[in-house]
Scaffold this active site. Structure first.
Site, mmCIF file in Angstrom:
data_model
loop_
_atom_site.group_PDB
_atom_site.id
_atom_site.type_symbol
_atom_site.label_atom_id
_atom_site.label_comp_id
_atom_site.label_asym_id
_atom_site.label_seq_id
_atom_site.Cartn_x
_atom_site.Cartn_y
_atom_site.Cartn_z
ATOM 1 N N HIS A 5 0.826 -1.197 0.000
ATOM 2 C CA HIS A 5 0.000 0.000 0.000
ATOM 3 C C HIS A 5 0.863 1.250 0.000
ATOM 4 C CE1 HIS A 5 0.631 -0.656 4.409
ATOM 5 N NE2 HIS A 5 0.811 0.642 4.387
ATOM 6 N N GLU A 62 -3.716 3.643 1.850
ATOM 7 C CA GLU A 62 -4.007 3.803 3.282
ATOM 8 C C GLU A 62 -4.110 5.284 3.609
ATOM 9 O OE1 GLU A 62 -1.482 3.661 7.389
ATOM 10 O OE2 GLU A 62 -1.078 2.062 5.954
ATOM 11 N N HIS A 80 3.114 11.205 -6.941
ATOM 12 C CA HIS A 80 1.688 11.075 -7.217
ATOM 13 C C HIS A 80 1.233 9.627 -7.121
ATOM 14 C CE1 HIS A 80 3.452 10.470 -11.306
ATOM 15 N NE2 HIS A 80 2.518 9.539 -11.378
ATOM 16 N N GLU A 123 -2.713 10.931 -10.688
ATOM 17 C CA GLU A 123 -2.658 10.799 -12.146
ATOM 18 C C GLU A 123 -3.728 9.802 -12.580
ATOM 19 O OE1 GLU A 123 0.557 9.690 -15.663
ATOM 20 O OE2 GLU A 123 0.927 9.016 -13.615
#
Length: 146
Positions: A5, A62, A80, A123
């Site tokens: 994550h 998260e 990003h 993005e």
């Protein structure tokens, strides 16, 4: 090695969930509250990753919300998040209707950038080939930074 994550700190959990879930389309897959540490963790998955998230707890985003207010700066140094989307124009329109600034419009039918309420750059990439260029996106200027 396996990607699990990415964690981002958020200052307003409700505003962040509205952005990431209601507008961007991610799904909340689990939540952990820690009263002693005074924080809440909310794990999100893209719709096409929900089954992998349930099985592997990955790949996920998260959101960490600290109950005591803190100022978070430097979101641009993070880089990003990137998501492949089914229809970049439809998603950008939903985001725009929800009050989100489209910082880099999908003029090419392939790529756009927006920012979360905490300034995290996101993005958006069109799945498969780029969609044919069309208005109002084709003539929209960039706004701010991403």
């Amino acid at each position: 090695m396996q990607f699990l994550h990415t964690m981002v700190r958020v200052s307003d959990l409700d505003a962040s969930l509205r952005f990431y879930c209601d507008l961007l389309g991610l799904k909340e897959v689990r939540r952990k509250e820690n009263e002693k540490g005074r924080f809440t963790l909310v794990f999100l998955a893209a719709p096409e990753d929900e089954s992998r998230s349930a099985e592997l707890k990955a790949p996920e985003l998260e959101l960490t919300w600290n109950w005591d207010p803190e100022a978070y700066t430097g979101g641009r140094s993070f880089g990003h998040l990137a998501y492949r989307v089914d229809d970049i124009y439809a998603l950008c329109e939903r985001l725009r209707q929800g009050g989100v600034t489209i910082n880099r419009p999908p003029r090419d039918g392939h790529m756009a950038f927006v920012r979360s309420p905490d300034g995290i750059s996101v993005e958006l990439l069109q799945k498969g080939d780029a969609l044919p260029s069309r208005e109002p996106w084709a003539s929209m200027e960039n706004i701010g930074t991403w």
